[in-house]
Design a protein around this motif. Structure first.
Motif, short mmCIF file in Angstrom:
data_model
loop_
_atom_site.label_atom_id
_atom_site.label_comp_id
_atom_site.label_asym_id
_atom_site.label_seq_id
_atom_site.Cartn_x
_atom_site.Cartn_y
_atom_site.Cartn_z
N PRO A 55 0.83 -1.21 0.00
CA PRO A 55 0.00 0.00 0.00
C PRO A 55 0.86 1.26 0.00
O PRO A 55 1.83 1.36 0.76
CB PRO A 55 -0.81 -0.13 1.30
CG PRO A 55 -0.85 -1.60 1.56
CD PRO A 55 0.48 -2.13 1.10
N GLY A 56 0.52 2.19 -0.87
CA GLY A 56 1.27 3.42 -0.99
C GLY A 56 2.34 3.39 -2.07
O GLY A 56 2.89 4.44 -2.41
N SER A 57 2.63 2.22 -2.63
CA SER A 57 3.60 2.16 -3.71
C SER A 57 2.99 2.74 -4.98
O SER A 57 1.77 2.66 -5.22
CB SER A 57 4.09 0.74 -3.94
OG SER A 57 3.01 -0.14 -4.22
N LEU A 58 3.82 3.34 -5.80
CA LEU A 58 3.35 4.06 -6.98
C LEU A 58 3.14 3.13 -8.18
O LEU A 58 3.93 2.22 -8.42
CB LEU A 58 4.36 5.14 -7.37
CG LEU A 58 4.44 6.35 -6.41
CD1 LEU A 58 5.73 7.14 -6.65
CD2 LEU A 58 3.22 7.24 -6.59
N ILE A 59 2.08 3.40 -8.91
CA ILE A 59 1.81 2.72 -10.18
C ILE A 59 2.27 3.59 -11.33
O ILE A 59 2.98 3.16 -12.23
CB ILE A 59 0.32 2.37 -10.31
CG1 ILE A 59 -0.09 1.39 -9.21
CG2 ILE A 59 0.02 1.78 -11.70
CD1 ILE A 59 -1.58 1.10 -9.16
N ALA A 179 2.90 7.37 -0.80
CA ALA A 179 3.23 7.58 -2.21
C ALA A 179 4.10 8.82 -2.38
O ALA A 179 5.05 8.82 -3.18
CB ALA A 179 1.94 7.71 -3.02
N ALA A 180 3.78 9.88 -1.67
CA ALA A 180 4.55 11.12 -1.78
C ALA A 180 6.01 10.90 -1.42
O ALA A 180 6.92 11.50 -2.01
CB ALA A 180 3.94 12.20 -0.88
N ARG A 181 6.27 10.04 -0.46
CA ARG A 181 7.64 9.80 -0.01
C ARG A 181 8.48 9.10 -1.06
O ARG A 181 9.72 9.11 -0.98
CB ARG A 181 7.63 8.97 1.28
CG ARG A 181 6.90 9.64 2.46
CD ARG A 181 6.99 8.79 3.70
NE ARG A 181 8.34 8.76 4.24
CZ ARG A 181 8.86 7.75 4.91
NH1 ARG A 181 8.14 6.65 5.11
NH2 ARG A 181 10.09 7.82 5.38
N GLN A 182 7.83 8.51 -2.06
CA GLN A 182 8.57 7.77 -3.09
C GLN A 182 8.90 8.61 -4.32
O GLN A 182 9.63 8.14 -5.19
CB GLN A 182 7.77 6.55 -3.53
CG GLN A 182 7.49 5.57 -2.41
CD GLN A 182 6.58 4.46 -2.88
OE1 GLN A 182 6.76 3.89 -3.95
NE2 GLN A 182 5.57 4.16 -2.08
N LEU A 183 8.35 9.80 -4.40
CA LEU A 183 8.61 10.62 -5.58
C LEU A 183 10.08 11.02 -5.63
O LEU A 183 10.70 11.27 -4.59
CB LEU A 183 7.71 11.85 -5.57
CG LEU A 183 6.22 11.53 -5.84
CD1 LEU A 183 5.35 12.72 -5.55
CD2 LEU A 183 6.03 11.06 -7.28
N PRO A 184 10.63 11.09 -6.84
CA PRO A 184 12.09 11.24 -6.96
C PRO A 184 12.68 12.49 -6.32
O PRO A 184 13.80 12.45 -5.82
CB PRO A 184 12.31 11.24 -8.48
CG PRO A 184 10.97 11.55 -9.08
CD PRO A 184 9.98 10.97 -8.13
#
Length: 407
Positions: A55-59, A179-184
């Protein structure tokens, strides 16, 4: 200039208030970045297998133009958890401030939006004024906070939208933070606060309730809610004979029939169904939308429910009770703002909830604004909410103006 400010205020209120108030193939677990500034329908589409994963991982992600103060913005599609525990995808928007991140990473504010409708096309991330509808966005960006704004399930992505289903909203809010934490270019930390209005206030409170168990890797520092929908039973019962109440009831029954499989033909008069269907197909994102809904709901003034009190009829009674906000963990401080002139979320209902929080040991700051209606409380209290969250991020002691215990 004054006239333009007033016009903008009215527009923001109409958008934010509402009734309880916007491609390409990707690899699993690996988001694809596009360059479109407006979402195409394909952005929100996904195959069931694509929803499987943490959950929270980006597609997929897509850049957006128009964010304030030089911020970078992305439209995101991320994984979350559905009403029945199933893997789903949810869309939203993430805004990242310009400049260097502080030591420990940027704090995150999760914005939980008020009602925009229950149809898939009513996603805030698709709206022309998406950045204007995030109450306090400029101030949050100015403070250096990432803003993660979920659409909620079934808005943007295929419906049905689980309207006023607290756990569903909270999962989407929390997973937007993930999800926000995974943005580059996010450089995000693990500290966050949540801020929401009306339906979003309910989402914020349920986020406070569930965050510790659902996302133990995140540190929730505070919950700010404006005119939150705390007691759905009171909302549907007390507002049954108002335009706002009929709107909320119609959308709730329409949504829950599809989400929980509960037929509404036993509680809604057959002649009222065209109006219920019309209200459930219309969005609440502009003045034009509000005018359309005004006319769509008029037939419900003459005939609507076939039972005297929907809140006493099963299974609606139990479903409503399950989505009444409970108290929060004592270590999560709360700010609640309420308009004294609110005729949808009644001030006394909010005061009662504040008393419950206080009796349970929460640190609560309650602010009631004289003369403020439901539609304006989100915008009118946004500066105070941002300042309150800023104090939490800066480690200041949470204010508490709890009344004396009720027992």
């Amino acid at each position: 200039m004054i006239r333009m400010v007033r016009l903008r205020r009215l527009l923001v209120a109409a958008i934010a208030a509402s009734v309880l108030g916007m491609t390409g193939i990707s690899l699993t677990g690996c988001p694809q970045l596009g360059n479109d500034v407006r979402a195409e329908g394909a952005f929100y589409s996904y195959q069931p297998d694509q929803a499987k994963g943490p959950p929270g991982s980006l597609i997929r992600i897509e850049s957006m133009a128009g964010a304030p103060l030089g911020a970078t913005a992305y439209r995101v599609l991320y994984r979350s958890t559905g009403v029945h525990g199933e893997p789903i995808a949810v869309s939203g928007v993430v805004v990242i401030p310009a400049g260097l991140a502080p030591a420990g990473g940027r704090p995150i504010v999760a914005w939980a939006h008020p009602t925009t409708g229950v149809a898939s096309r009513c996603a805030p991330s698709e709206a022309h004024f998406v950045f204007q509808t995030m109450m306090g966005l400029r101030d949050m960006v100015r403070h250096g906070y990432i803003v993660a704004a979920t659409d909620y399930p079934g808005l943007g992505t295929a419906g049905p939208h689980p309207y006023l289903v607290g756990a569903s909203e909270a999962h989407a809010v929390i997973d937007a933070v993930r999800a926000a934490r995974q943005l580059p270019d996010a450089q995000a930390g693990n500290r966050y606060a949540v801020w929401g209005h009306s339906q979003g206030g309910q989402a914020a409170l349920f986020t406070g309730i569930l965050s510790g168990s659902y996302a133990p890797e995140l540190h929730l520092l505070g919950v700010a809610a404006a005119a939150p929908a705390t007691d759905l039973t009171a909302l549907l019962r007390d507002d049954a004979d108002t335009d706002g109440g009929r709107n909320v009831t119609a959308m709730t029954l329409w949504s829950w029939q599809r989400v929980f499989g509960t037929p509404i033909d036993g509680v809604v008069q057959p002649a009222a169904m065209p109006a219920v269907d019309a209200l459930s197909s219309e969005c609440i994102e502009s003045v034009k939308d509000m005018v359309e809904r005004h006319y769509s709901q008029q037939p419900l003034q003459k005939q609507f429910l076939s039972v005297p009190d929907i809140t006493r009829i099963e299974p609606w009674k139990s479903l409503l009770a399950a989505n009444v906000a409970s108290t929060l963990p004592g270590n999560v401080p709360v700010l609640i703002t309420q308009g004294a002139a609110d005729r949808l979320v009644l001030p006394q209902v909010t005061r009662n909830y504040v008393q419950r929080l206080c009796d349970a040991g929460s640190h609560v700051q309650y602010v009631e604004m004289p003369g403020v209606h439901h539609g304006f409380i989100g915008s009118d209290s946004a500066v105070q909410a941002v300042n309150w969250m800023s104090d939490r991020f800066n480690g200041k002691a949470a204010p508490d103006n709890c009344p004396a215990p009720s027992h």
